[in-house]
Design a protein around this motif. Structure first.
Motif, PDB file in Angstrom:
ATOM      1  N   UNK A  13      85.426-105.921  78.435  1.00  0.00           N
ATOM      2  CA  UNK A  13      86.548-106.834  78.689  1.00  0.00           C
ATOM      3  C   UNK A  13      86.789-107.721  77.473  1.00  0.00           C
ATOM      4  N   UNK A  14      88.064-107.939  77.161  1.00  0.00           N
ATOM      5  CA  UNK A  14      88.405-108.960  76.169  1.00  0.00           C
ATOM      6  C   UNK A  14      88.975-110.147  76.923  1.00  0.00           C
ATOM      7  N   UNK A  15      88.339-111.304  76.727  1.00  0.00           N
ATOM      8  CA  UNK A  15      88.691-112.532  77.437  1.00  0.00           C
ATOM      9  C   UNK A  15      89.212-113.536  76.416  1.00  0.00           C
ATOM     10  N   UNK A  16      90.441-113.986  76.590  1.00  0.00           N
ATOM     11  CA  UNK A  16      91.040-114.923  75.657  1.00  0.00           C
ATOM     12  C   UNK A  16      91.262-116.277  76.297  1.00  0.00           C
ATOM     13  N   UNK A  17      91.155-117.311  75.497  1.00  0.00           N
ATOM     14  CA  UNK A  17      91.328-118.690  75.957  1.00  0.00           C
ATOM     15  C   UNK A  17      92.498-119.338  75.228  1.00  0.00           C
ATOM     16  N   UNK A  40      94.509-108.370  76.803  1.00  0.00           N
ATOM     17  CA  UNK A  40      93.594-109.366  77.365  1.00  0.00           C
ATOM     18  C   UNK A  40      93.310-108.997  78.821  1.00  0.00           C
ATOM     19  N   UNK A  41      92.040-108.861  79.178  1.00  0.00           N
ATOM     20  CA  UNK A  41      91.667-108.459  80.537  1.00  0.00           C
ATOM     21  C   UNK A  41      91.505-109.645  81.473  1.00  0.00           C
ATOM     22  N   UNK A  42      91.278-110.814  80.910  1.00  0.00           N
ATOM     23  CA  UNK A  42      91.128-112.051  81.681  1.00  0.00           C
ATOM     24  C   UNK A  42      91.531-113.187  80.753  1.00  0.00           C
ATOM     25  N   UNK A 223      83.808-109.843  75.771  1.00  0.00           N
ATOM     26  CA  UNK A 223      83.861-110.643  74.549  1.00  0.00           C
ATOM     27  C   UNK A 223      84.861-111.769  74.781  1.00  0.00           C
ATOM     28  N   UNK A 224      84.416-113.010  74.564  1.00  0.00           N
ATOM     29  CA  UNK A 224      85.259-114.186  74.815  1.00  0.00           C
ATOM     30  C   UNK A 224      85.659-114.821  73.484  1.00  0.00           C
ATOM     31  N   UNK A 225      86.953-115.069  73.311  1.00  0.00           N
ATOM     32  CA  UNK A 225      87.448-115.701  72.087  1.00  0.00           C
ATOM     33  C   UNK A 225      88.377-116.851  72.464  1.00  0.00           C
ATOM     34  N   UNK A 226      88.106-118.024  71.908  1.00  0.00           N
ATOM     35  CA  UNK A 226      88.942-119.187  72.185  1.00  0.00           C
ATOM     36  C   UNK A 226      89.530-119.817  70.941  1.00  0.00           C
ATOM     37  N   UNK A 227      88.662-120.342  70.079  1.00  0.00           N
ATOM     38  CA  UNK A 227      89.139-121.131  68.935  1.00  0.00           C
ATOM     39  C   UNK A 227      90.080-120.358  68.031  1.00  0.00           C
ATOM     40  N   UNK A 252      90.705-106.572  71.168  1.00  0.00           N
ATOM     41  CA  UNK A 252      90.436-105.701  72.310  1.00  0.00           C
ATOM     42  C   UNK A 252      89.983-104.323  71.829  1.00  0.00           C
ATOM     43  N   UNK A 253      90.684-103.780  70.854  1.00  0.00           N
ATOM     44  CA  UNK A 253      90.303-102.465  70.324  1.00  0.00           C
ATOM     45  C   UNK A 253      88.922-102.502  69.699  1.00  0.00           C
ATOM     46  N   UNK A 254      88.647-103.550  68.927  1.00  0.00           N
ATOM     47  CA  UNK A 254      87.325-103.656  68.281  1.00  0.00           C
ATOM     48  C   UNK A 254      86.201-103.807  69.308  1.00  0.00           C
TER      49      UNK A 254
END
Length: 257
Positions: A13-17, A40-42, A223-227, A252-254
């Motif tokens: 899952x790719x999780x974006x903030x 983005x999955x979530x 994988x969670x990415x915010x900043x 997401x691809x990576x």
């Protein structure tokens, strides 16, 4: 039941903030939908707060910008309502416990249930005080997401045993922010957690490049990415849509290489 499990059905899952209200309410709605469209999955939605103690300067500044626009918790609920008119993407609030307390626990989680918020992450809520909101959240089908930090080894079993939704594994000590290198022995931490739970494990704090996402994606469920996302919004303001799509798609691809 919440929709969080759906986020982990399509590979890592790719999780974006992003921070609600930065740069505007309308743009937050647009950017959430753009992030979903790009893979983005979530989506984690930050409720602006004046003292975001776990955040680095990038997300702190986003909170300041959103609060200058007088973004309220009701505005954030309205963002969710508008997103839900077009999307079923799992949504999680990232908030500090103060805004939830002042809104009223019962009313807050009732609105989450009505509008389709699937979970809540409260970085300043110690495990020992989780019971303050756990029953009310459960009654409204909202998962209280547990965080496990590199220093939590002695507490992993206790925290993981009653976790719901997914577990947020903190990659590095300190506050959020982009890091050039993640030195924590994540593989060992993830292995210890998996001994006591079957919940998906998503890693966040510091991840910002496709190379990092690829490495984390090989060992974690998310994988969670915010900043890095908030920084794109800061740099492009109301014209961040294309840059967000491109970045989220690459991450997401990576994550699934």
């Amino acid at each position: 039941m919440s929709k969080i499990a759906n986020a982990f059905e399509n590979g890592t899952a790719f999780i974006g903030f992003l921070t609600a209200g930065d740069p505007t309410i309308d743009k937050t709605v647009e950017y959430i939908l753009a992030m979903e469209e790009a893979g983005c999955d979530l989506v984690e939605i930050g409720i602006p707060f004046s003292d975001p103690m776990a955040e680095g300067v990038v997300i702190q500044d986003a909170n300041v910008r959103a609060l200058k626009h007088n973004t309220t918790t009701d505005d954030v609920f309205d963002i969710v309502r508008r997103v839900r008119e077009k999307s079923d993407v799992p949504l999680v609030f990232l908030t500090y416990i103060n805004p939830v307390f002042f809104y009223g626990y019962e009313e807050f989680f009732k609105r989450c249930a009505e509008l389709g918020v699937d979970g809540i992450i409260a970085p300043d809520l110690p495990y020992e005080e989780k019971g303050e909101i756990a029953d009310i959240a459960r009654k409204n089908d909202v998962d209280v997401i547990s965080l496990i930090a590199p220093t939590s080894k002695q507490r992993i079993q206790m925290i993981a045993n009653d976790a719901t939704g997914f577990i947020y594994v903190v990659s590095s000590m300190g506050v959020t922010g982009m890091r050039s290198e993640i030195k924590t022995d994540l593989e060992s931490i993830l292995s210890d957690i998996r001994e006591v739970t079957d919940l998906p494990l998503a890693v966040g704090f510091g991840i910002n490049t496709p190379e990092q996402a690829s490495e984390i994606g090989k060992i974690a469920d998310g994988v969670i990415v915010g900043s890095a996302i908030v920084k794109i919004i800061e740099e492009h303001g109301e014209d961040a849509g294309d840059a967000l799509r491109e970045y989220v798609s690459s991450m997401k691809n990576a994550s699934n290489e």
